[in-house]
Design a protein around this motif. Structure first.
Motif, short mmCIF file in Angstrom:
data_model
loop_
_atom_site.label_atom_id
_atom_site.label_comp_id
_atom_site.label_asym_id
_atom_site.label_seq_id
_atom_site.Cartn_x
_atom_site.Cartn_y
_atom_site.Cartn_z
N ARG A 141 -20.73 -15.08 88.78
CA ARG A 141 -22.17 -14.96 88.58
C ARG A 141 -22.88 -16.28 88.84
O ARG A 141 -23.91 -16.57 88.23
N GLY A 142 -22.34 -17.07 89.74
CA GLY A 142 -23.03 -18.28 90.13
C GLY A 142 -22.31 -19.56 89.75
O GLY A 142 -21.20 -19.55 89.20
N VAL A 143 -22.98 -20.68 90.04
CA VAL A 143 -22.39 -22.00 89.83
C VAL A 143 -22.05 -22.23 88.37
O VAL A 143 -21.02 -22.82 88.04
N GLY A 144 -22.92 -21.78 87.46
CA GLY A 144 -22.68 -22.01 86.04
C GLY A 144 -21.36 -21.43 85.57
O GLY A 144 -20.57 -22.11 84.90
N GLU A 145 -21.09 -20.19 85.93
CA GLU A 145 -19.82 -19.57 85.53
C GLU A 145 -18.64 -20.29 86.18
O GLU A 145 -17.60 -20.50 85.54
N TYR A 146 -18.80 -20.66 87.46
CA TYR A 146 -17.72 -21.37 88.14
C TYR A 146 -17.39 -22.68 87.44
O TYR A 146 -16.22 -22.99 87.19
N LEU A 147 -18.41 -23.47 87.09
CA LEU A 147 -18.17 -24.76 86.44
C LEU A 147 -17.55 -24.57 85.05
O LEU A 147 -16.69 -25.36 84.64
#
Length: 210
Positions: A131-137
């Motif tokens: 669900r985007g960069v936030g979840e990836y990080l």
């Protein structure tokens, strides 16, 4: 001999950088560039995409695709890019993942080389369905704090049993350990399998230099 364009691709809003350096022919259409990016990021083309430049949108049409010019009819040469200029590519538009394609320089083709050609890069791209960069990080941070020591121990034990001729009939635990280690490497390793991606690029339609 013709010229080739050197682009540096960087996934936006992620640090340390996830990047690729690639050589492509200026005759390549944006639709073909889309295919190259999918290979370089190891994404599947399950989601909508678009290119953005100078207020214009380019995309390959499919149901629910954004409005814009047909990417199959526009080449990189048509864009008349200058060195340092950036084309923005967005993928999975509900997120989206944004890749900046910066034209670095123009080089002569190398005889015998096929294009597109991956020169260098670092770090695997995020799984495309997050669900985007936030979840990836968040996931990357979790993996950094939790190295898969137990999974590695399970793998070592399984190998020892195989070497001793004690093959297990249930491989579920082994599969889970392999998946755990694989995910850890994907999220934390700075290395990129350049050879694997070059081979994948060779599977795309292309023309070898004469």
């Amino acid at each position: 001999m013709s010229d080739v364009l050197e682009f540096r691709l960087v996934l936006r809003d992620v640090s340390p950088l996830i990047w690729r350096r690639v050589h492509v022919r200026p005759t390549m259409t944006l639709a073909e560039v889309h295919e190259v990016i999918l290979v370089l990021m190891e994404w599947s083309d399950d989601f909508l995409h678009r290119f953005l430049l100078h207020g214009r949108t380019y995309r390959v049409w499919r149901p629910h695709a954004p409005e814009g010019q047909d990417a199959r009819s526009v080449t990189l040469a048509d864009l008349q890019l200058c060195a340092g200029e950036v084309v923005r590519y967005e993928y999975n538009l509900l997120v989206p993942w944004t890749v900046n394609l910066r034209l670095k320089t123009v080089l002569p083709e190398r005889r015998g080389r096929t294009y597109p050609y991956l020169v260098a890069g670092q770090r695997a791209a995020p799984p495309e369905d997050l669900r985007g960069v936030g979840e990836y990080l968040e996931r990357r941070h979790w993996h950094e704090l939790h190295p898969p020591f137990h999974a590695l121990k399970d793998l070592a034990t399984a190998v020892q049993r195989r070497l001793a001729g004690e093959a297990d009939t249930d491989n579920s635990a082994l599969d889970e350990a392999l998946e755990r280690v694989s995910m850890y490497v994907q999220y934390t390793s700075t290395q990129l399998n350049i050879s694997k991606l070059r081979q994948a690029l060779l599977a795309l339609p292309q023309e070898a230099q004469e």
